[in-house]
Design a protein around this motif. Structure first.
Motif, mmCIF file in Angstrom:
data_model
loop_
_atom_site.group_PDB
_atom_site.id
_atom_site.type_symbol
_atom_site.label_atom_id
_atom_site.label_comp_id
_atom_site.label_asym_id
_atom_site.label_seq_id
_atom_site.Cartn_x
_atom_site.Cartn_y
_atom_site.Cartn_z
ATOM 1 N N LYS A 64 1.106 -9.679 0.096
ATOM 2 C CA LYS A 64 1.616 -9.864 1.893
ATOM 3 C C LYS A 64 0.551 -8.451 2.088
ATOM 4 O O LYS A 64 0.954 -8.556 3.367
ATOM 5 N N THR A 65 0.213 -7.783 1.901
ATOM 6 C CA THR A 65 -0.249 -6.559 2.058
ATOM 7 C C THR A 65 -1.904 -5.909 1.465
ATOM 8 O O THR A 65 -1.441 -6.122 0.394
ATOM 9 N N SER A 66 -2.697 -5.774 2.299
ATOM 10 C CA SER A 66 -3.219 -5.002 1.499
ATOM 11 C C SER A 66 -4.025 -3.602 2.275
ATOM 12 O O SER A 66 -3.455 -3.534 3.744
ATOM 13 N N LEU A 67 -4.435 -2.600 1.459
ATOM 14 C CA LEU A 67 -4.538 -0.986 2.382
ATOM 15 C C LEU A 67 -5.736 -0.746 1.793
ATOM 16 O O LEU A 67 -5.653 -0.780 0.320
ATOM 17 N N SER A 68 -6.472 -0.055 2.462
ATOM 18 C CA SER A 68 -7.481 1.343 1.963
ATOM 19 C C SER A 68 -7.322 2.490 3.133
ATOM 20 O O SER A 68 -7.233 2.630 3.785
ATOM 21 N N VAL A 69 -7.479 3.430 2.317
ATOM 22 C CA VAL A 69 -6.481 4.984 2.371
ATOM 23 C C VAL A 69 -8.641 5.518 1.949
ATOM 24 O O VAL A 69 -8.247 6.172 0.766
ATOM 25 N N ALA A 76 6.099 1.048 0.387
ATOM 26 C CA ALA A 76 6.700 0.067 -0.528
ATOM 27 C C ALA A 76 5.884 0.374 -1.872
ATOM 28 O O ALA A 76 6.261 -0.671 -2.916
ATOM 29 N N LEU A 77 4.866 0.461 -2.181
ATOM 30 C CA LEU A 77 3.766 0.723 -2.801
ATOM 31 C C LEU A 77 4.302 1.439 -4.633
ATOM 32 O O LEU A 77 5.208 2.850 -3.843
ATOM 33 N N ASN A 110 -10.839 7.063 -2.839
ATOM 34 C CA ASN A 110 -10.193 6.145 -1.292
ATOM 35 C C ASN A 110 -9.087 5.516 -2.482
ATOM 36 O O ASN A 110 -9.201 5.474 -3.494
ATOM 37 N N ILE A 111 -8.662 5.551 -1.746
ATOM 38 C CA ILE A 111 -7.246 4.406 -1.850
ATOM 39 C C ILE A 111 -7.241 3.568 -1.828
ATOM 40 O O ILE A 111 -7.726 2.802 -0.768
ATOM 41 N N ALA A 112 -6.812 2.034 -3.041
ATOM 42 C CA ALA A 112 -6.767 1.063 -2.387
ATOM 43 C C ALA A 112 -5.855 0.048 -3.221
ATOM 44 O O ALA A 112 -5.345 1.086 -4.078
ATOM 45 N N TYR A 113 -5.003 -0.565 -2.008
ATOM 46 C CA TYR A 113 -3.802 -2.203 -2.798
ATOM 47 C C TYR A 113 -4.536 -2.983 -2.418
ATOM 48 O O TYR A 113 -4.725 -3.020 -1.275
#
Length: 149
Positions: free
Chosen positions: A74-79, A15-16, A67-70
């Motif tokens: 409605k969504t937050s992400l850390s990879v 979705a990103l 690290n990948i962040a968004y």
């Protein structure tokens, strides 16, 4: 890790279209920059494309921990993961898409492929109806998608 969690993370990633990629520079400082993301299929690795002679490529070659962040309404992400860089034009061309044209006007010939093998991922989804700043009203749900390796 369960296939269900890999699938959930893949759904969030698909979705990103833009993320922040964080690397370490030659002095050890943390450096972030926006990158175009396109995920058609997710199996534990992500692919980004960057200018072949860019700082992000040099940073990854010196220290592959990234690290990948968004974060969005409605969504937050850390990879977190380890990145490798390939200047192979065929690999770059195979993953090229029109969203990269404005970021990399030199095309695939001037680019390198960054492959990030995901070690750990966390994402949060907000299920409330309000889009207000903190305090958050509604339900915030965290899903840990750890242990990809």
């Amino acid at each position: 890790m369960t296939n269900e969690n890999v699938g959930k993370l893949g759904d969030v990633l698909r979705a990103l279209d833009h993320i922040m990629l964080t690397t370490h520079d030659q002095s050890g400082h943390v450096v972030g920059r926006p990158m175009v993301l396109r995920v058609d299929h997710f199996d534990g690795s992500l692919f980004l494309i960057a200018p072949r002679d860019s700082r992000v490529v040099a940073n990854i070659r010196a220290n592959p921990e990234v690290n990948i962040a968004y974060t969005g309404p409605k969504t937050s992400l850390s990879v977190a993961g380890r990145a490798t860089v390939s200047p192979n034009r065929d690999q770059v061309a195979a993953r090229w898409h029109r969203g990269l044209d404005s970021w990399l006007p030199g095309g695939a010939d001037s680019a390198a492929l960054i492959e990030i093998t995901v070690d750990e991922a966390r994402f949060w989804t907000y299920t409330g109806e309000q889009h207000s700043p903190l305090p958050i009203r509604g339900e915030m749900r965290q899903i840990d998608v750890a242990d990809f390796v």
